[in-house]
Design a protein around this motif. Sequence first.
Motif: not given
Length: 79
Positions: A18-20, A25-26, A32-33
């Motif tokens: 999830g962190e990856a 996405l960033g 904004g995630v």
Amino acid sequence: MKARVHVMLKDGVLDPQGEAVRHALGSLGFLGVEAVRQGKVIELELSATDEAAAEVEVRAMCEKLLANTVIEKYTIEIG
């Protein structure tokens, strides 16, 4: 009868996948995630005709194989 099982890591368990995804996405400009939790969906086609019996059977499947109940939680949809 169909059953759908949603398996997610329990709250407080580190989710490196999830962190990856959040980081990727960033990098793509989605700033904004703040957090991402990644899980899995398992769809089962059952021969059972009784909804309650099917849920009991799927719950047993989750406890024995489909989810690691030490670190994962699951929900079941029967329909």
